[in-house]
Design a protein around this motif. Structure first.
Motif, short mmCIF file in Angstrom:
data_model
loop_
_atom_site.label_atom_id
_atom_site.label_comp_id
_atom_site.label_asym_id
_atom_site.label_seq_id
_atom_site.Cartn_x
_atom_site.Cartn_y
_atom_site.Cartn_z
N SER A 299 39.51 5.86 -0.16
CA SER A 299 38.38 5.55 0.70
C SER A 299 37.46 6.76 0.86
O SER A 299 36.24 6.63 0.92
CB SER A 299 38.86 5.06 2.06
OG SER A 299 39.66 6.04 2.67
N ASN B 11 35.25 7.32 -2.28
CA ASN B 11 34.07 6.48 -2.38
C ASN B 11 32.89 7.08 -1.62
O ASN B 11 31.75 6.70 -1.87
CB ASN B 11 34.36 5.08 -1.84
CG ASN B 11 35.27 4.31 -2.74
OD1 ASN B 11 35.31 4.52 -3.94
ND2 ASN B 11 36.03 3.39 -2.17
N GLN B 12 33.14 8.00 -0.71
CA GLN B 12 32.08 8.59 0.12
C GLN B 12 31.63 9.95 -0.37
O GLN B 12 30.48 10.33 -0.18
CB GLN B 12 32.57 8.70 1.56
CG GLN B 12 32.94 7.38 2.16
CD GLN B 12 33.66 7.55 3.48
OE1 GLN B 12 33.89 8.66 3.94
NE2 GLN B 12 34.04 6.43 4.09
N ALA C 168 43.34 2.93 -7.60
CA ALA C 168 41.97 2.49 -7.30
C ALA C 168 41.95 1.23 -6.45
O ALA C 168 41.46 0.18 -6.86
CB ALA C 168 41.21 2.27 -8.60
N GLU D 32 42.04 0.02 -1.92
CA GLU D 32 42.01 0.49 -0.53
C GLU D 32 43.43 0.86 -0.09
O GLU D 32 44.36 0.06 -0.21
CB GLU D 32 41.45 -0.60 0.37
CG GLU D 32 41.14 -0.12 1.76
CD GLU D 32 40.10 0.96 1.82
OE1 GLU D 32 40.22 1.84 2.69
OE2 GLU D 32 39.16 0.95 1.00
#
Length: 97
Positions: A42, A45-46, A71, A73
């Motif tokens: 997570s 992704n940011q 890959a 959550e």
């Protein structure tokens, strides 16, 4: 002697009746040391996960090697920090962008 034994059995019974709750401990999105670390998917992704790992290993004078990606959550990206190979520059380059 019997009182001490009874108290010990009581304490042992109380500890055995409680379940281990390892699932309530919070896990940080990034965790590492001088041998490597993990980055939460997570968080990846940011931010740029590659750059986070490179900067982390460069603090120890090492280079990064990515090991695996889960890959989904709740998954993690794992990496190891390795010594700079012979014949390379003295220290890894750290970029600041």
């Amino acid at each position: 002697m019997r009182i001490i034994a009874a108290a010990g059995l009581l304490a042992l019974g109380m500890m055995a009746s409680q379940s281990a709750r390892a699932d309530i401990l919070p896990v940080p999105p990034f965790k590492g040391n001088d041998t490597g670390g993990i980055i939460a998917f997570s968080m990846a992704n940011q931010v740029d996960a590659r750059q986070v790992a490179v900067d982390h290993c460069a603090r120890y004078g090492k280079v990064v090697k990515f090991l695996g990606v889960q890959a989904y959550e709740g998954g993690y990206i794992s990496f190891s920090c390795r010594w700079v190979p012979y014949g390379a520059a003295d220290r890894p380059i750290r970029t600041l962008y």
